[in-house]
Structures are given as C-alpha cells and as structure tokens.
Enzyme design. Structure first.
Site, PDB file in Angstrom:
ATOM      1  N   CYS A   1       0.818  -1.212   0.000  1.00 39.89           N
ATOM      2  CA  CYS A   1       0.000   0.000   0.000  1.00 39.89           C
ATOM      3  C   CYS A   1       0.854   1.266   0.000  1.00 39.89           C
ATOM      4  O   CYS A   1       1.985   1.263   0.471  1.00 39.89           O
ATOM      5  CB  CYS A   1      -0.868   0.017   1.250  1.00 39.89           C
ATOM      6  SG  CYS A   1      -1.815  -1.479   1.461  1.00 39.89           S
TER       7      CYS A   1
ATOM      8  N   ARG B   1       5.318   0.090  -6.006  1.00 35.77           N
ATOM      9  CA  ARG B   1       5.246  -0.717  -4.792  1.00 35.77           C
ATOM     10  C   ARG B   1       4.282  -1.897  -4.955  1.00 35.77           C
ATOM     11  O   ARG B   1       4.285  -2.799  -4.135  1.00 35.77           O
ATOM     12  CB  ARG B   1       4.776   0.158  -3.617  1.00 35.77           C
ATOM     13  CG  ARG B   1       5.775   1.212  -3.202  1.00 35.77           C
ATOM     14  CD  ARG B   1       5.165   2.169  -2.213  1.00 35.77           C
ATOM     15  NE  ARG B   1       4.654   1.489  -1.038  1.00 35.77           N
ATOM     16  CZ  ARG B   1       5.296   1.380   0.098  1.00 35.77           C
ATOM     17  NH1 ARG B   1       6.476   1.908   0.234  1.00 35.77           N
ATOM     18  NH2 ARG B   1       4.765   0.737   1.114  1.00 35.77           N
TER      19      ARG B   1
ATOM     20  N   TRP C   1      -2.995  -2.808  -1.457  1.00 35.96           N
ATOM     21  CA  TRP C   1      -2.559  -4.164  -1.804  1.00 35.96           C
ATOM     22  C   TRP C   1      -3.292  -5.063  -0.822  1.00 35.96           C
ATOM     23  O   TRP C   1      -3.025  -5.038   0.384  1.00 35.96           O
ATOM     24  CB  TRP C   1      -1.040  -4.261  -1.643  1.00 35.96           C
ATOM     25  CG  TRP C   1      -0.440  -5.532  -2.135  1.00 35.96           C
ATOM     26  CD1 TRP C   1      -0.112  -5.825  -3.433  1.00 35.96           C
ATOM     27  CD2 TRP C   1      -0.052  -6.666  -1.354  1.00 35.96           C
ATOM     28  NE1 TRP C   1       0.448  -7.072  -3.492  1.00 35.96           N
ATOM     29  CE2 TRP C   1       0.498  -7.616  -2.233  1.00 35.96           C
ATOM     30  CE3 TRP C   1      -0.117  -6.978   0.007  1.00 35.96           C
ATOM     31  CZ2 TRP C   1       0.977  -8.852  -1.801  1.00 35.96           C
ATOM     32  CZ3 TRP C   1       0.359  -8.202   0.432  1.00 35.96           C
ATOM     33  CH2 TRP C   1       0.896  -9.118  -0.471  1.00 35.96           C
TER      34      TRP C   1
ATOM     35  N   ASN D   1      -1.879   2.100   5.869  1.00 35.36           N
ATOM     36  CA  ASN D   1      -0.961   1.014   5.490  1.00 35.36           C
ATOM     37  C   ASN D   1      -0.685   0.192   6.733  1.00 35.36           C
ATOM     38  O   ASN D   1      -0.527   0.755   7.816  1.00 35.36           O
ATOM     39  CB  ASN D   1       0.393   1.559   5.005  1.00 35.36           C
ATOM     40  CG  ASN D   1       0.295   2.248   3.673  1.00 35.36           C
ATOM     41  OD1 ASN D   1      -0.765   2.266   3.052  1.00 35.36           O
ATOM     42  ND2 ASN D   1       1.396   2.809   3.229  1.00 35.36           N
ATOM     43  N   GLY D   2      -0.559  -1.119   6.570  1.00 33.79           N
ATOM     44  CA  GLY D   2      -0.259  -1.964   7.727  1.00 33.79           C
ATOM     45  C   GLY D   2      -1.424  -2.895   8.002  1.00 33.79           C
ATOM     46  O   GLY D   2      -2.308  -3.069   7.157  1.00 33.79           O
TER      47      GLY D   2
ATOM     48  N   GLU E   1      19.293 -16.902  -6.971  1.00 32.22           N
ATOM     49  CA  GLU E   1      18.865 -15.553  -7.357  1.00 32.22           C
ATOM     50  C   GLU E   1      18.379 -15.540  -8.812  1.00 32.22           C
ATOM     51  O   GLU E   1      17.380 -14.895  -9.133  1.00 32.22           O
ATOM     52  CB  GLU E   1      20.013 -14.566  -7.122  1.00 32.22           C
ATOM     53  CG  GLU E   1      19.762 -13.138  -7.581  1.00 32.22           C
ATOM     54  CD  GLU E   1      18.548 -12.470  -6.964  1.00 32.22           C
ATOM     55  OE1 GLU E   1      17.944 -13.016  -6.025  1.00 32.22           O
ATOM     56  OE2 GLU E   1      18.169 -11.385  -7.458  1.00 32.22           O
TER      57      GLU E   1
ATOM     58  N   LYS F   1      14.635 -14.376  -9.958  1.00 34.06           N
ATOM     59  CA  LYS F   1      14.431 -13.276 -10.911  1.00 34.06           C
ATOM     60  C   LYS F   1      13.532 -13.725 -12.055  1.00 34.06           C
ATOM     61  O   LYS F   1      12.593 -13.038 -12.425  1.00 34.06           O
ATOM     62  CB  LYS F   1      15.800 -12.858 -11.438  1.00 34.06           C
ATOM     63  CG  LYS F   1      16.039 -11.420 -11.641  1.00 34.06           C
ATOM     64  CD  LYS F   1      16.326 -10.586 -10.434  1.00 34.06           C
ATOM     65  CE  LYS F   1      15.370 -10.727  -9.287  1.00 34.06           C
ATOM     66  NZ  LYS F   1      15.823 -10.138  -8.061  1.00 34.06           N
TER      67      LYS F   1
ATOM     68  N   GLU G   1       9.745 -14.484 -10.899  1.00 38.68           N
ATOM     69  CA  GLU G   1       8.902 -13.382 -10.420  1.00 38.68           C
ATOM     70  C   GLU G   1       8.438 -12.457 -11.537  1.00 38.68           C
ATOM     71  O   GLU G   1       7.370 -11.869 -11.439  1.00 38.68           O
ATOM     72  CB  GLU G   1       9.568 -12.601  -9.286  1.00 38.68           C
ATOM     73  CG  GLU G   1      10.714 -11.706  -9.661  1.00 38.68           C
ATOM     74  CD  GLU G   1      11.198 -10.845  -8.495  1.00 38.68           C
ATOM     75  OE1 GLU G   1      12.385 -10.547  -8.459  1.00 38.68           O
ATOM     76  OE2 GLU G   1      10.384 -10.460  -7.629  1.00 38.68           O
TER      77      GLU G   1
ATOM     78  N   HIS H   1      19.604 -36.390  -6.795  1.00 36.56           N
ATOM     79  CA  HIS H   1      18.829 -36.791  -5.608  1.00 36.56           C
ATOM     80  C   HIS H   1      17.352 -36.433  -5.769  1.00 36.56           C
ATOM     81  O   HIS H   1      16.609 -36.463  -4.793  1.00 36.56           O
ATOM     82  CB  HIS H   1      19.428 -36.152  -4.358  1.00 36.56           C
ATOM     83  CG  HIS H   1      20.821 -36.618  -4.083  1.00 36.56           C
ATOM     84  ND1 HIS H   1      21.106 -37.881  -3.630  1.00 36.56           N
ATOM     85  CD2 HIS H   1      22.017 -36.007  -4.259  1.00 36.56           C
ATOM     86  CE1 HIS H   1      22.416 -38.026  -3.513  1.00 36.56           C
ATOM     87  NE2 HIS H   1      22.998 -36.898  -3.890  1.00 36.56           N
TER      88      HIS H   1
ATOM     89  N   LYS I   1       6.797  -4.055  -4.115  1.00 35.84           N
ATOM     90  CA  LYS I   1       8.204  -3.675  -3.958  1.00 35.84           C
ATOM     91  C   LYS I   1       8.633  -3.735  -2.505  1.00 35.84           C
ATOM     92  O   LYS I   1       9.701  -4.199  -2.172  1.00 35.84           O
ATOM     93  CB  LYS I   1       8.420  -2.269  -4.521  1.00 35.84           C
ATOM     94  CG  LYS I   1       9.862  -1.782  -4.431  1.00 35.84           C
ATOM     95  CD  LYS I   1      10.772  -2.653  -5.290  1.00 35.84           C
ATOM     96  CE  LYS I   1      12.221  -2.257  -5.199  1.00 35.84           C
ATOM     97  NZ  LYS I   1      13.094  -3.326  -5.750  1.00 35.84           N
TER      98      LYS I   1
HETATM   99  O1  M6R Z   1      13.421  -4.351   0.550  1.00 32.85           O
HETATM  100  P1  M6R Z   1      13.971  -5.706   0.878  1.00 32.85           P
HETATM  101  O2  M6R Z   1      15.362  -5.909   0.342  1.00 32.85           O
HETATM  102  O3  M6R Z   1      13.904  -6.041   2.335  1.00 32.85           O
HETATM  103  O4  M6R Z   1      13.036  -6.724   0.103  1.00 32.85           O
HETATM  104  C1  M6R Z   1      13.190  -8.106   0.255  1.00 32.85           C
HETATM  105  C2  M6R Z   1      12.399  -8.863  -0.780  1.00 32.85           C
HETATM  106  O5  M6R Z   1      11.039  -8.558  -0.683  1.00 32.85           O
HETATM  107  C3  M6R Z   1      12.867  -8.540  -2.217  1.00 32.85           C
HETATM  108  O6  M6R Z   1      14.226  -8.767  -2.376  1.00 32.85           O
HETATM  109  C4  M6R Z   1      12.093  -9.407  -3.226  1.00 32.85           C
HETATM  110  O7  M6R Z   1      12.442 -10.754  -3.090  1.00 32.85           O
HETATM  111  C5  M6R Z   1      12.339  -8.914  -4.655  1.00 32.85           C
HETATM  112  N1  M6R Z   1      11.098  -8.806  -5.348  1.00 32.85           N
HETATM  113  C6  M6R Z   1      13.193  -9.823  -5.455  1.00 32.85           C
HETATM  114  O8  M6R Z   1      13.457  -9.324  -6.716  1.00 32.85           O
END
Ligand code: M6R
Length: 609
Positions: free
Chosen positions: A2, A27, A74, A100-101, A482, A486, A489, A505, A604
């Site tokens: 949010c 976000r 959100w 927010n929250g 990683e 990437k 997502e 395995h 985000k």
């Molecule tokens: O702001 P942060 O680094 O704490 O965020 C952590 C994760 O939410 C963030 O890295 C998320 O996995 C990304 N979307 C990955 O690309």
C-alpha cells in the site's frame, strides 16, 4: 504494498494526489482511491485496478480542491474491489482514513463497534479506524486519532481527513513508514519519498508512535502524549530523474544498466587511495570489538537473503568466522541461538520489510548488536540498527531487485575484508588482491551489458518454455537461487535452483528433452564436478546454457550455448554472473508480454508479515 499520499496547499490537491500515487505504483497495488473536500463536503473516489481508472473517473468531475488524501491498496483483508479500496469512512461520512499496515485486533473491534450500532461498508481492517475516530471525536482531530489508535493492536501508517476541518490533515505511524513533506506554504504526506520528489525536498521522517498535524500554517510532529517534538529536517538529495524511466522501456532494464554506476558509488570512498585496502568508515566498531564476535547471523528476505548466502561464503572464506543465514520470516519464530557475541547483519533494500524489521528488533531485544545493509537512508532498518552500511544504488523502483542485489554483494565483500583484518586471517597482499578484483567489477559489468542483444536473442528462443532449472556449486549455487527467483517473479515461468550435486537426488527426474538448464560454471575449483553434472543433464537431452569466466574450452564443448563473462577470480564471480541472468529474465518476460515492473501479486516493499 500500500501507498499513502496527502496534500494541503494552493495546488489542485487531486492532481497532486494522483501524481503522488503514480509515483508509488512501483510498490504494487490492486486498487486506488482519493478523498478530498469539494465545496466543503467530503468526497471519495475509489476504483479497483490501475490508477488510470481512478483518474478517468475523476476527469468528468475535474474537482478543484486544496486538501485530500490518497491511497494505493494491496489487499490483505478482503479481496480487491471498489468497496474495499481506501479511503474508508465512518457512519456519518465526516471522517475519511487511509491506512498502510494491519490492524491485528480488527475482528474484535469490529464486533464491539457493531454492537454499538456502527455499520460497515467494507471487509477491511482499516474501516474500524474511521469508526473509532467518529466515536472519539470531540472537536480535536488529532486527539480523536490518538484516542482511536489507543484501541488498536498492529501496524499502521494512517492519514485522516475530516469535513469538520477543511484546512487540517492528521497522521500517525507505528511499524509502517510515513514522511511529511515541507513545501512553501504547502505540506505533504507520503509513505515513501519518491511520491514527493517533484514537490518537496525537505521532509520529516516520522519515528515510531509519532503523529503529524498539517495546517496551512505549518507541519507539527507530536509524540504519543500529544507533546510537540523538535524534529530534524531531512534533506532529500535524490535526483527526480533517477526515479523516472529515462527512456528505458522498464525500470528493471534501466536499473540493470545502472549497475556499473551503482557499484562505483557503493565502492566509492571505501577503497584506500592506494587501492590496496577497503574501509567501512561508517562502522564505529573497532577492530578489537569486531574480533570479539564469535558468530555472524545474516537475516533478510528474498533477493536480500540471497545476498546473505553469498555473504556467508565470503565471510567464512576471508575471515574464518561461522556465519548463519536466516530468512527473516523464519528467524523471528524459531527462537534462534543468539548472544552478545553474535553480530546480526540485516540486509534490506527498502529498509521497510516487515519481517526483517521484526527480526532486527528480536535480535536487539536479545542483546545482539545489529548491522544493517540498506539502500534507503532514514528507513526503519537504518534507524533502528546499531550500525548502518548503505548501498548507494539510488532509488530502485522495479519490483525485481537488481542493482540493490549487486551492491549488497559488494558490501558483503567489504565486510568480509574488514573481518579478515580484525581477525588477522588474511595477509595485506591477499586483501589487496581481493580489493583490486572488486575495483574491476564495475567496468566488467559494463562489458557484460554490451552482450545485451545476444542475451535478448537467447531469451526469445527459450521464452515459451514452462520450466527452467539453474544449477551451480559453491558460490554459483547461491547465484543460481537468485537467477531462478528473478526469472519466476517477472516471467511467471516456473524456475528452480538446484545445487548441482543434488540433481541426482531428485530434480533430475524433471529433466527431459529440451528442458533448459542454466549451469553456472564460474568456480574454477569445482568446474570438473560441475561439468559432470552438466553431462548428467545432457544425457537426458536437456538443453544447457553455461555461464563461465573468460573463454573455457571445456565448458564450450559440453554445453549448448555459452555466455562468457570477463575473466576474473572465481571468488568475486557472483557479482558478474548474476547480470546475464537478470537480462535473460528481463528479456524472457518482455517476450512474453509480462508487466515487468509490477509483476502480479508482488509488491516492492513488503510491509506486512
Ligand atoms: O526491501 P527488501 O530488500 O527487504 O526486500 C526483500 C524482498 O522482498 C525482495 O528482495 C524481493 O524478493 C524482490 N522482489 C526480489 O526481486
């Protein structure tokens, strides 16, 4: 997650709110809304879907108003819908809130309010706030919000507008960020600084439990008791341009391409003029104090967690200190073994991830010292940690983290060198060697970026596959994790990382003809072993894309396509190896027509647990 904006001043408030909400789009959100005063009456417009839909619904009206609040939601409580979008009202329609929250005790509050005759228009937790304000109001808006919040358990950044006060906005925060923007005769509220960039460069960063009261005469910050707080002004020196796309089709591509600059900025003055040593002046712990730590625990989420995994290899290798790496969401509930001799390192791009903040607090409550690695100056993580090392990546807007990750890696190497010095585990010559390799990284990333077109072609060839596997050994395994995150997502292709030695395995059962496997082959000492695993894939007719340092005949011979990185020591390879994986993910998602900067269901900044 949010986003909140608020405005009071001489401009058209609705335009400022819509513009601010658009700047928070990155976000992630599923609906948006604004409330404003129009000819003295409180009006609200909210729409499920994109901000453009909300904007369109307001166009016919063209409201001229000087005060308002806005929100991107959100969904957490109640599905995305017009009804559940914020702002929310009380029964009389005189008070509007955005939040927010999460209000954890909203169920019981809703029941109690219902029993007292309140009627609810939404399924949200937020709406209870509007009704609590309605009950508490005795002429003082700030006091009413304070009284309402006394009933609430949970986290909030909240802004309140009332028809009874046409020139006043009030707001409060707990466990969710909120800033006050100070313009000339105009004042702003925002959950994130980017919303304010074109309007105000001076801000108050609200601390836990603080409230803000905005009138045309100024902005005041108050503590929990309602006493004024003398607040320091924080000057935002971000370039507004830096938070915009600057000609790139997506923020993600822009941010991938910004990595050389971000890496240079992060390394910057942290290398001695002779270039043979690294320094982290912002860490106030002496070498003697550092030497006393017996363990390091790294805690983070998502991509930042993957940076922590690389940090484990790096710190253990350079400084021979045991390192544990924990997902923040697991750490806080597993009663971890910690003592005053454990240094807890939290990594967070945003510095506002709810689980990471909770882990930080847990660590501090147990007497640990906490060092934060974050990209956002003044973020909660930065403010609550004992020590902060900033990654100078600049604003990262795309949901997929790229430049924040590579700069986090760089900081982990610098930390490794610092610990190595403190513990006397590396000679000056060895430290100089690693420092020299790190200094070459930005230029080497530039060279990888020059291969963009080839990577695009490769991506387009494989963009229709349903599964992609990433394999690697040692540091390459952490990079594989990683790479898989990437890809999945942003492209929605199922992607999975597997330690290469683990293939047989279980995962090997999924390798059939044509399944793409990306093999990270940058660890020279493990290359032979890795190539045996590649052969296991080839024997099942999988298609292998190999990533290696420099030109390696044995790799080229074994795989179907090879991606050559510039020659560099294997130890620093992760910062290089991830770049083609980011580009492959980007171009595969682009070829599939995905909403790259705002992937479905993701946000985000994950400010809820
Ligand atoms: O702001 P942060 O680094 O704490 O965020 C952590 C994760 O939410 C963030 O890295 C998320 O996995 C990304 N979307 C990955 O690309």
């Amino acid at each position: 997650m949010c986003g909140i904006v608020g405005y009071l001043g001489a401009r058209n408030a609705v335009s400022v709110l819509i513009d601010g909400l658009k700047r928070l789009e990155y976000r992630g959100y599923d609906s948006a809304g604004v409330a404003f005063l129009n000819e003295g009456a409180l009006k609200v417009h909210k729409k499920v879907g994109r901000i453009a839909a909300l904007e369109e619904s307001l166009q016919a009206l063209a409201p001229q108003t000087r005060i308002g609040i806005g929100h991107t939601r959100w969904a957490t409580h109640g599905r995305p819908s017009d009804r559940n979008a914020h702002p929310h009202f009380d029964c009389t329609g005189k008070f509007a809130v955005v939040h927010n929250g999460i209000i954890e005790n909203y169920g019981e509050l809703r029941e109690q309010l219902g029993a007292r005759g309140h009627r609810f228009a939404s399924e949200t937790d937020t709406e209870v706030l509007a009704h609590l304000v309605e009950e508490a109001y005795e002429g003082d808006l700030c006091a009413a919000l304070r009284a309402a919040l006394e009933h609430v358990r949970g986290s909030y950044a909240v802004a309140l507008l009332s028809e009874y006060h046409p020139e006043r906005l009030v707001a409060a925060r707990k466990d969710s960020p909120l800033v006050v923007g100070l313009g000339r005769g105009e004042y702003f509220l925002a959950s994130d600084i980017p919303a304010l960039l074109p309007y105000a460069r001076q801000v108050y960063l609200l601390s836990e439990g603080e409230m803000a009261e905005l009138t045309l005469d100024g902005a005041r910050v108050l503590d929990r008791q309602g006493e004024p707080v003398a607040k320091e002004i924080f000057n935002v020196d971000w370039d507004a341009e830096a938070a915009e796309r600057g000609g790139f089709p997506h923020f993600m591509l822009k941010e991938i391409c910004e990595q050389p600059r971000a890496l240079r900025a992060t390394l910057g003055s942290r290398v001695t003029p002779e270039g043979d040593d690294a320094v982290l002046k912002e860490i106030s712990l002496t070498l003697d104090e550092l030497r006393e730590f017996t363990k390091v625990t790294v805690v983070a989420c998502g991509t930042a967690y993957h940076a922590g995994l690389i940090g484990k290899y790096v710190l253990e290798k350079l400084a021979r200190i045991p390192v544990e790496v924990d997902l923040a969401s697991e750490f806080r509930y597993r009663n971890p073994l910690l003592d005053a001799m454990t240094l807890v390192v939290v990594i967070s791009q945003s510095g506002e991830t709810a689980d990471t903040i909770a882990a930080l607090r847990e660590a501090r409550a147990r007497g640990c010292r906490v060092l934060a690695v974050t990209n956002v100056v003044g973020s909660t993580v930065a403010r609550e940690a004992d020590q902060v090392v900033y990654t100078w990546a600049g604003p990262e807007i795309a949901v997929a983290s790229t430049k924040a990750y590579t700069t986090q890696l760089l900081v982990m190497y610098l930390l490794g060198l610092l610990f190595a010095k403190a513990r006397g585990t590396r000679t000056a010559a060895e430290i100089a060697e690693v420092t020299a390799a790190l200094r070459k990284i930005p230029a080497q990333v530039e060279m990888i970026l020059e291969q963009k077109e080839c990577l695009r072609e490769l991506a387009e060839k494989y963009c229709h596959c349903e599964n992609v596997f990433f394999i690697g050994r040692g540091l390459d395994y952490a990079v594989a994790l990683e790479g898989a995150l990437k890809l999945k997502e942003i492209s929605y292709i199922h992607a999975e990382a597997c330690a290469a030695g683990e293939l047989k395995h279980g995962t090997l059962a999924l390798i059939v003809e044509g399944v793409p496997v990306i093999a990270l082959a940058t660890q020279d000492e493990l290359l032979e072993k890795l190539l045996s695993n590649v052969k296991e894939v080839k024997a099942r007719e999988g298609t292998v894309l190999g990533v290696c340092l420099g030109k390696k005949e044995e790799v080229a011979r074994t795989v179907d396509h090879v991606i050559n990185l510039p020659a560099a020591p294997s130890f620093v390879a992760p910062i290089l190896a991830v770049v083609p994986l980011q580009l492959l993910a980007y171009y595969m998602a682009a070829a599939r027509g995905c909403d790259i900067d705002k992937p479905r269901n993701l946000a985000k900044s994950v400010t809820v647990e």
